[in-house]
Design a protein around this motif. Structure first.
Motif, short mmCIF file in Angstrom:
data_model
loop_
_atom_site.label_atom_id
_atom_site.label_comp_id
_atom_site.label_asym_id
_atom_site.label_seq_id
_atom_site.Cartn_x
_atom_site.Cartn_y
_atom_site.Cartn_z
N ALA A 32 47.15 26.79 0.63
CA ALA A 32 47.90 25.55 0.87
C ALA A 32 48.73 25.19 -0.36
O ALA A 32 48.24 25.23 -1.48
N GLY A 33 49.99 24.87 -0.11
CA GLY A 33 50.86 24.39 -1.18
C GLY A 33 51.60 25.44 -1.96
O GLY A 33 52.55 25.12 -2.68
N GLU A 34 51.21 26.71 -1.86
CA GLU A 34 51.94 27.72 -2.62
C GLU A 34 53.19 28.16 -1.87
O GLU A 34 53.31 27.99 -0.66
N ASP A 35 54.13 28.73 -2.62
CA ASP A 35 55.42 29.15 -2.08
C ASP A 35 55.42 30.66 -1.86
O ASP A 35 55.17 31.42 -2.80
N ILE A 36 55.70 31.08 -0.63
CA ILE A 36 55.67 32.49 -0.27
C ILE A 36 56.99 32.90 0.36
O ILE A 36 57.50 32.22 1.25
N LEU A 37 57.54 34.02 -0.11
CA LEU A 37 58.72 34.61 0.51
C LEU A 37 58.27 35.75 1.41
O LEU A 37 57.66 36.71 0.94
N ASP A 38 58.56 35.64 2.70
CA ASP A 38 58.28 36.72 3.64
C ASP A 38 59.60 37.43 3.93
O ASP A 38 60.41 36.96 4.73
N MET A 39 59.81 38.56 3.26
CA MET A 39 61.08 39.29 3.37
C MET A 39 61.04 40.22 4.56
O MET A 39 59.99 40.77 4.90
N ALA A 40 62.19 40.40 5.20
CA ALA A 40 62.30 41.21 6.42
C ALA A 40 61.36 40.67 7.49
O ALA A 40 60.81 41.43 8.27
N GLY A 41 61.19 39.37 7.48
CA GLY A 41 60.21 38.73 8.35
C GLY A 41 60.79 38.17 9.63
O GLY A 41 60.14 37.36 10.30
N GLY A 42 62.00 38.60 9.97
CA GLY A 42 62.80 38.11 11.07
C GLY A 42 62.10 37.40 12.22
O GLY A 42 62.32 36.22 12.45
N ALA A 76 47.65 28.50 6.89
CA ALA A 76 46.92 28.16 5.67
C ALA A 76 47.54 26.98 4.94
O ALA A 76 46.96 26.48 3.97
N GLY A 77 48.72 26.54 5.38
CA GLY A 77 49.37 25.42 4.72
C GLY A 77 50.31 25.82 3.61
O GLY A 77 50.77 24.95 2.85
N ALA A 78 50.62 27.12 3.50
CA ALA A 78 51.57 27.57 2.48
C ALA A 78 52.99 27.22 2.89
O ALA A 78 53.29 27.04 4.08
N ASN A 79 53.87 27.14 1.91
CA ASN A 79 55.29 26.90 2.16
C ASN A 79 55.97 28.25 2.31
O ASN A 79 56.14 28.97 1.33
N ILE A 80 56.36 28.60 3.53
CA ILE A 80 56.87 29.94 3.81
C ILE A 80 58.37 29.92 3.99
O ILE A 80 58.91 29.13 4.77
N HIS A 96 60.36 31.93 -8.62
CA HIS A 96 60.47 30.87 -7.61
C HIS A 96 59.31 30.87 -6.61
O HIS A 96 59.04 29.86 -5.97
N PHE A 97 58.62 32.02 -6.47
CA PHE A 97 57.58 32.16 -5.44
C PHE A 97 56.25 32.59 -6.05
O PHE A 97 56.21 33.26 -7.08
N ASP A 98 55.18 32.24 -5.35
CA ASP A 98 53.83 32.65 -5.76
C ASP A 98 53.44 33.98 -5.14
O ASP A 98 52.57 34.68 -5.67
N ARG A 151 61.43 39.86 -9.76
CA ARG A 151 62.21 38.79 -10.40
C ARG A 151 61.89 37.41 -9.83
O ARG A 151 61.73 36.44 -10.59
N VAL A 152 61.79 37.31 -8.51
CA VAL A 152 61.63 35.99 -7.90
C VAL A 152 60.19 35.49 -7.91
O VAL A 152 59.93 34.34 -7.56
N LEU A 153 59.26 36.35 -8.33
CA LEU A 153 57.86 35.92 -8.40
C LEU A 153 57.56 35.22 -9.72
O LEU A 153 58.08 35.59 -10.78
N ARG A 154 56.71 34.23 -9.65
CA ARG A 154 56.23 33.58 -10.86
C ARG A 154 55.21 34.48 -11.55
O ARG A 154 54.66 35.40 -10.93
N TYR A 155 54.95 34.23 -12.82
CA TYR A 155 53.91 34.98 -13.51
C TYR A 155 52.57 34.70 -12.81
O TYR A 155 52.24 33.55 -12.50
#
Length: 243
Positions: free
Chosen positions: A59-69, A80-84, A125-127, A150-154
């Protein structure tokens, strides 16, 4: 990049591959999920469930789903409450996903047309970054992996679900016959598109074996990389971390 890249068993320019892949998925978008069920006997649903369990969206984390059309992975993670953010290079695939989201009453997803090789998102930018059955269709896979990093946070994590090289001898022979002969015919009957499904079968054969792809993930900067074969490598879950 090299002067030519593979489009199935053909060698074409990088620009031509990008356009032809776009055409393939525009052609199959409306029947994509129906074909996935037919092609895998419904097993793709189990593979995606297992994939999302490995991602462990929170919940609350930022996720990029690429090619997720079409939203298959995003719908599973959204619970789960993630920001997708759902991204795809193909607007027709995104349109199918947005329509499916409306049917499910899901209005929390962000939909964004993106090229995996040149994302418009800022650094760190994303978790988490997920891509399921999409990386093999990317023209420049190393570039896409670098963009993921690149777009992932540490502390961010990368997860990829993809068809791979079957290592069980008996299954390998059966799968070769199925993918090269039966799959295109199924595409013709169900989706009215034999050529697109012939390309999809060929693209699986041209995708790097598991050890080679894991090495590519490491070369993009990820650490603690891992490969989890399913059904002897018919599909595999690849993962890595940005530290």
């Amino acid at each position: 990049m090299t002067e030519t890249v593979s489009f199935g068993y053909e060698q074409v320019s990088p620009e031509e591959k990008t356009q032809r892949v776009r055409g393939v998925f525009s052609s199959v978008a409306n029947k994509y999920d129906m074909m996935n069920d037919a092609m895998s006997g419904g097993m793709h649903r189990l593979w995606k469930d297992q994939f999302v369990r490995r991602v462990k969206p929170r919940a609350g984390e930022d996720i990029l789903d690429m090619a997720g059309g079409t939203g298959d992975i995003a719908f599973r993670m959204e619970k789960a409450g993630a920001n997708i953010t759902v991204s795809d290079i193909n607007p027709d695939m995104l349109a199918v996903g947005m329509e499916r989201a409306v049917e499910r009453g899901i209005d929390t997803l962000v939909w964004s047309e993106q090229n995996a090789e040149q994302l418009t998102f800022p650094d760190r930018h994303f978790d988490a970054y997920t891509i399921a059955f999409g990386i093999r269709n990317v023209t420049d896979i190393p570039a896409a992996l670098r963009e993921a990093h690149r777009v992932l946070r540490y502390g961010g994590r990368f997860f990829c679900l993809e068809f791979s090289t079957v290592e069980w001898p008996g299954l390998s022979k059966v799968y070769d016959v199925y993918s090269h002969h039966l799959l295109p015919k199924m595409g013709k009957v169900i989706a009215g598109d034999e050529d697109s499904y012939r390309y999809l079968a060929e693209s699986i054969r041209k995708f790097p074996p598991m050890p080679q792809f894991e090495r590519m993930i490491r070369e993009a900067g990820f650490v603690q990389t891992k490969v989890e074969p399913i059904l002897g490598g018919l599909v595999a879950i690849h993962s890595g971390w940005k530290v």
